[in-house]
Design a protein around this motif. Structure first.
Motif, PDB file in Angstrom:
ATOM      1  N   LEU A   4       0.642  -1.292   0.083  1.00 18.20           N
ATOM      2  CA  LEU A   4      -0.149   0.089   0.003  1.00 18.20           C
ATOM      3  C   LEU A   4       0.890   1.107   0.189  1.00 18.20           C
ATOM      4  O   LEU A   4       1.536   1.320   0.833  1.00 18.20           O
ATOM      5  N   LYS A   5       0.814   2.092  -1.020  1.00 19.34           N
ATOM      6  CA  LYS A   5       1.622   3.050  -1.364  1.00 19.34           C
ATOM      7  C   LYS A   5       0.573   4.485  -0.723  1.00 19.34           C
ATOM      8  O   LYS A   5      -0.194   4.579  -1.651  1.00 19.34           O
ATOM      9  N   PHE A   6       1.239   5.365  -0.053  1.00 18.88           N
ATOM     10  CA  PHE A   6       0.431   6.505   0.269  1.00 18.88           C
ATOM     11  C   PHE A   6       1.364   7.720  -0.182  1.00 18.88           C
ATOM     12  O   PHE A   6       2.250   7.955   0.226  1.00 18.88           O
ATOM     13  N   ILE A 215      -2.143   2.180  -4.849  1.00 20.13           N
ATOM     14  CA  ILE A 215      -1.468   3.541  -4.806  1.00 20.13           C
ATOM     15  C   ILE A 215      -2.760   4.277  -4.126  1.00 20.13           C
ATOM     16  O   ILE A 215      -3.768   4.531  -5.113  1.00 20.13           O
ATOM     17  N   TRP A 216      -2.495   4.785  -2.859  1.00 16.52           N
ATOM     18  CA  TRP A 216      -3.444   5.719  -2.451  1.00 16.52           C
ATOM     19  C   TRP A 216      -3.017   7.155  -2.624  1.00 16.52           C
ATOM     20  O   TRP A 216      -2.129   7.700  -2.170  1.00 16.52           O
ATOM     21  N   THR A 217      -3.954   8.101  -2.981  1.00 15.11           N
ATOM     22  CA  THR A 217      -3.600   9.131  -3.588  1.00 15.11           C
ATOM     23  C   THR A 217      -4.845  10.214  -3.020  1.00 15.11           C
ATOM     24  O   THR A 217      -5.825   9.738  -2.294  1.00 15.11           O
ATOM     25  N   ASP A 218      -4.802  11.382  -3.779  1.00 19.21           N
ATOM     26  CA  ASP A 218      -5.959  12.167  -3.337  1.00 19.21           C
ATOM     27  C   ASP A 218      -7.070  12.407  -4.349  1.00 19.21           C
ATOM     28  O   ASP A 218      -7.987  13.337  -4.197  1.00 19.21           O
ATOM     29  N   ILE A 219      -7.303  11.537  -5.017  1.00 18.91           N
ATOM     30  CA  ILE A 219      -8.366  11.347  -6.075  1.00 18.91           C
ATOM     31  C   ILE A 219      -8.900   9.967  -6.252  1.00 18.91           C
ATOM     32  O   ILE A 219      -8.124   8.958  -5.991  1.00 18.91           O
ATOM     33  N   ASP A 220     -10.011   9.716  -6.654  1.00 17.39           N
ATOM     34  CA  ASP A 220     -10.728   8.548  -6.951  1.00 17.39           C
ATOM     35  C   ASP A 220     -10.306   7.851  -8.195  1.00 17.39           C
ATOM     36  O   ASP A 220     -10.999   7.737  -9.046  1.00 17.39           O
ATOM     37  N   MET A 222      -7.761   6.770 -11.541  1.00 19.86           N
ATOM     38  CA  MET A 222      -7.287   7.522 -12.798  1.00 19.86           C
ATOM     39  C   MET A 222      -8.706   8.088 -13.545  1.00 19.86           C
ATOM     40  O   MET A 222      -9.594   7.335 -13.610  1.00 19.86           O
ATOM     41  N   HIS A 223      -8.672   9.256 -13.801  1.00 20.42           N
ATOM     42  CA  HIS A 223      -9.629  10.039 -14.245  1.00 20.42           C
ATOM     43  C   HIS A 223      -9.591   9.823 -15.993  1.00 20.42           C
ATOM     44  O   HIS A 223      -8.454   9.559 -16.446  1.00 20.42           O
ATOM     45  N   ASN A 224     -10.731  10.156 -16.738  1.00 18.71           N
ATOM     46  CA  ASN A 224     -10.377  10.055 -18.117  1.00 18.71           C
ATOM     47  C   ASN A 224     -10.005  10.943 -18.668  1.00 18.71           C
ATOM     48  O   ASN A 224      -9.599  11.107 -19.941  1.00 18.71           O
ATOM     49  N   ASP A 226      -7.288  14.777 -17.580  1.00 19.02           N
ATOM     50  CA  ASP A 226      -6.430  15.587 -16.521  1.00 19.02           C
ATOM     51  C   ASP A 226      -7.216  16.442 -15.630  1.00 19.02           C
ATOM     52  O   ASP A 226      -7.563  17.559 -16.143  1.00 19.02           O
ATOM     53  N   PRO A 227      -7.574  16.274 -14.302  1.00 12.46           N
ATOM     54  CA  PRO A 227      -8.464  17.079 -13.587  1.00 12.46           C
ATOM     55  C   PRO A 227      -7.977  18.602 -13.468  1.00 12.46           C
ATOM     56  O   PRO A 227      -8.624  19.369 -13.232  1.00 12.46           O
ATOM     57  N   ARG A 228      -6.722  18.652 -13.747  1.00  2.00           N
ATOM     58  CA  ARG A 228      -6.142  19.873 -13.331  1.00  2.00           C
ATOM     59  C   ARG A 228      -6.253  20.900 -14.496  1.00  2.00           C
ATOM     60  O   ARG A 228      -6.075  22.257 -14.553  1.00  2.00           O
ATOM     61  N   TYR A 229      -6.824  20.285 -15.813  1.00  2.00           N
ATOM     62  CA  TYR A 229      -7.010  21.254 -16.903  1.00  2.00           C
ATOM     63  C   TYR A 229      -8.527  21.022 -17.395  1.00  2.00           C
ATOM     64  O   TYR A 229      -8.792  21.826 -18.281  1.00  2.00           O
ATOM     65  N   ALA A 252      -0.190  11.502 -17.256  1.00  2.00           N
ATOM     66  CA  ALA A 252      -1.047  11.505 -15.957  1.00  2.00           C
ATOM     67  C   ALA A 252      -0.543  11.257 -14.671  1.00  2.00           C
ATOM     68  O   ALA A 252       0.000  10.079 -14.311  1.00  2.00           O
ATOM     69  N   LYS A 253      -0.359  12.302 -13.841  1.00  2.00           N
ATOM     70  CA  LYS A 253       0.627  12.660 -12.827  1.00  2.00           C
ATOM     71  C   LYS A 253       0.148  11.808 -11.762  1.00  2.00           C
ATOM     72  O   LYS A 253       1.223  11.218 -10.952  1.00  2.00           O
ATOM     73  N   ILE A 254      -0.984  10.956 -11.629  1.00  2.00           N
ATOM     74  CA  ILE A 254      -1.523  10.095 -10.527  1.00  2.00           C
ATOM     75  C   ILE A 254      -0.487   8.872 -10.679  1.00  2.00           C
ATOM     76  O   ILE A 254      -0.288   8.119  -9.437  1.00  2.00           O
TER      77      ILE A 254
HETATM   78  P1  ADP Z   1       0.603  11.663  -4.690  1.00  8.34           P
HETATM   79  O1  ADP Z   1       1.140  12.797  -3.956  1.00  8.34           O
HETATM   80  O2  ADP Z   1      -0.141  10.784  -4.096  1.00  8.34           O
HETATM   81  O3  ADP Z   1       1.902  10.784  -5.403  1.00  8.34           O
HETATM   82  P2  ADP Z   1       0.188  13.047  -7.306  1.00  8.34           P
HETATM   83  O4  ADP Z   1       0.056  14.378  -7.090  1.00  8.34           O
HETATM   84  O5  ADP Z   1       1.623  12.395  -7.805  1.00  8.34           O
HETATM   85  O6  ADP Z   1      -0.196  12.307  -5.879  1.00  8.34           O
HETATM   86  O7  ADP Z   1      -0.875  12.379  -8.048  1.00  8.34           O
HETATM   87  C1  ADP Z   1      -2.244  12.674  -8.103  1.00  8.34           C
HETATM   88  C2  ADP Z   1      -2.643  13.822  -8.763  1.00  8.34           C
HETATM   89  O8  ADP Z   1      -2.654  13.613 -10.081  1.00  8.34           O
HETATM   90  C3  ADP Z   1      -4.145  14.154  -8.654  1.00  8.34           C
HETATM   91  O9  ADP Z   1      -4.517  15.054  -7.699  1.00  8.34           O
HETATM   92  C4  ADP Z   1      -4.348  14.927 -10.089  1.00  8.34           C
HETATM   93  O10 ADP Z   1      -4.448  16.236 -10.026  1.00  8.34           O
HETATM   94  C5  ADP Z   1      -3.305  14.442 -10.958  1.00  8.34           C
HETATM   95  N1  ADP Z   1      -3.695  13.961 -12.211  1.00  8.34           N
HETATM   96  C6  ADP Z   1      -3.357  14.118 -13.288  1.00  8.34           C
HETATM   97  N2  ADP Z   1      -3.949  13.411 -14.281  1.00  8.34           N
HETATM   98  C7  ADP Z   1      -4.699  12.739 -13.564  1.00  8.34           C
HETATM   99  C8  ADP Z   1      -5.773  11.848 -14.309  1.00  8.34           C
HETATM  100  N3  ADP Z   1      -5.828  11.449 -15.478  1.00  8.34           N
HETATM  101  N4  ADP Z   1      -6.501  10.922 -13.114  1.00  8.34           N
HETATM  102  C9  ADP Z   1      -6.313  11.412 -11.862  1.00  8.34           C
HETATM  103  N5  ADP Z   1      -5.292  12.326 -11.353  1.00  8.34           N
HETATM  104  C10 ADP Z   1      -4.631  13.026 -12.307  1.00  8.34           C
END
Ligand code: ADP
Ligand code: ASP
Ligand code: MG
Length: 438
Positions: A4-6, A215-220, A222-224, A226-229, A252-254
């Motif tokens: 489990l990675k946080f 891989i535990w992160t701050d979003i539900d 992989m989104h379809n 980039d939620p940043r754009y 995809a930064k996730i």
């Molecule tokens: P962590 O610090 O947990 O490694 P990251 O910041 O590296 O987290 O990755 C999570 C972030 O990746 C999300 O908050 C989101 O803004 C970004 N992101 C970019 N593209 C995507 C995508 N296709 N789906 C989900 N998240 C994405």
């Protein structure tokens, strides 16, 4: 056993660390932690001051960061005994960082400074679990995570050393370890590049044949897109390993670009989950293919396109080899390639040796360079017999100038090269056309 990675945000405050503790207690898994969010960036900044021989600038950031950690300790621990132990741990790491303000600062020292973030976060979590009475064991990544002479992870070494450690602490209720940091082939402290904790998790997963890598992160998941754009994005529930690898590589930064490969080679499912919403479904990455679906879009920045046009390419054998050899000579990987009878265009993301590459290419034809480009990567089941997929993608981008299109290189990806200034427009147009058609 699972891994489990946080990530940084998941362990970004005392409250978040407590939430992570709740999630990890109760199963004998290996838990990989990143540095608390913002810490690695601060350590990079400290290093920049030290490279510039400005110890006062560095000290200011070190002191600010240390104060932040003492506050976290107060909020995190409840007993005075553990508060004291945690303060000593924080003091130890900051005293060590301060020693680097006094002497010569090189790449070697920088890597040691960058490693402190993960050492502190795991140290604190380990103490907290002990305070709760949980028999958590800290596995020092510097004792088993290693890269070879090509700066690639050394799976045989990792497997051997990690399994020795696990055998030694068989009675542990769970294991905590540092993401990102490692030793290199010379035994020096090094790292797996920014965002590399995901890579740590999958390397560990492969080494122990884990049941699953989470891989535990701050979003539900992989989104379809980039939620940043793009505003209207939605989670993708299933991805094939290849699809996830393409998305990670193309921006995809996730996910860290290389983290899917060890999981794919060992057929270990990877689950992307949300620490803030632990019950959300997230994304499952496995070897299952969903036929006939376009899954997601990602974008890779800072791309340079290079075109070599030559009358001599016509019917010439060996032309492409000679062109590619130049990139190889300058250790510059190529991302995209398109060809015609009179020329070839390719893209690179590392401009360090661009001038030398262009100089050498001029032997073979007329060379044109376009900077500030972005690769837009559309991922899904791109089997060439799927009718209309290429057409929908091109149609979505009908109002945007497209410099290159690469289709058919893999069954999972279509890549398009556009100007950086058109990136957001292109991503939004693809979402509107491919996923949110009203
Ligand atoms: P962590 O610090 O947990 O490694 P990251 O910041 O590296 O987290 O990755 C999570 C972030 O990746 C999300 O908050 C989101 O803004 C970004 N992101 C970019 N593209 C995507 C995508 N296709 N789906 C989900 N998240 C994405
Ligand atoms: N802490 C490192 C970084 O910020 C590694 C990681 O979080 O994955 O890049
Ligand atoms: Mg990350």
């Amino acid at each position: 056993m699972k891994v489990l990675k946080f990530g940084g945000t998941s362990v970004g405050s005392a409250e978040r660390m407590k939430d992570v503790a709740k999630l990890i207690v109760g199963e004998r898994n290996i838990v990989v932690l990143s540095a608390m969010s913002g810490t690695t960036n601060s350590l990079v900044e400290i290093s920049e001051y030290l490279y510039k021989k400005n110890p006062d600038g560095a000290s200011e950031i070190i002191n600010k960061l240390a104060i932040k950690y003492y506050e976290i300790v107060n909020q995190f621990f409840s007993t005075s005994e553990y508060k004291q132990r945690a303060k000593e741990l924080v003091a130890h790491h900051f005293d060590y960082i301060r020693t680097f303000t006094k002497d010569l600062f090189t790449l070697f020292e920088e890597r040691v400074v960058l490693a402190q973030g993960e050492l502190i976060s795991t140290g604190l979590m380990h103490l907290y679990l002990n305070e709760l009475g949980v028999n958590a064991v800290l596995l020092p990544a510097l004792d088993y995570m290693r890269t070879d002479k090509n700066a690639e992870p050394d799976p045989a070494y990792i497997k051997e050393k990690l399994n020795i450690l696990l055998d030694e602490y068989k009675d542990a209720e769970l294991y905590i370890t540092q993401g990102y940091i490692c030793r290199n082939a010379y035994g020096e402290i090094d790292n797996l590049q920014r965002g590399g904790s995901d890579y740590t998790a999958s390397l560990i997963g492969a080494a122990i044949h884990a049941e699953e890598i989470q891989i535990w992160t701050d979003i539900d998941g992989m989104h379809n897109n980039d939620p940043r754009y793009v505003e209207e994005t939605a989670p993708v529930r299933h991805l094939h390993f290849e699809e996830a690898a393409e998305l990670a590589y193309f921006g995809a930064k996730i996910l860290h670009p290389t983290c899917i490969l060890p999981a794919k080679l060992n057929n270990i499912p990877v689950r992307l989950l949300n620490t803030m919403q632990p019950d959300a479904l997230g994304t499952l990455v496995s070897n299952k293919i969903e036929k006939g679906k376009i899954k997601a879009v990602a974008a890779k920045d800072n791309i340079t396109a290079i075109k070599i046009k030559s009358g001599r390419m016509l019917l010439a054998t060996g032309f492409l080899r000679k062109v590619f050899e130049i990139f190889e000579n300058y250790q510059t990987p190529i991302d995209m390639v398109t060809t015609s009878e009179v020329g070839v265009s390719c893209t690179i993301d590392n401009r360090k040796r661009l001038d030398e590459i262009v100089d050498d290419l001029k032997k073979f034809g007329t060379v044109t360079v376009d900077n500030d480009m972005v690769i837009i990567c559309v991922v899904g089941d791109m089997d060439w017999e799927n009718l209309g997929f290429g057409a929908s993608i091109v149609n979505a981008l009908k109002d945007i100038p497209v410099r290159m299109i690469s289709y058919g290189g893999s069954n999972y990806n279509v890549s398009l090269l556009v100007k950086s200034s058109d990136k957001q427009k292109a991503l939004r147009a693809l979402s509107a056309y491919l996923f949110n058609k009203k």
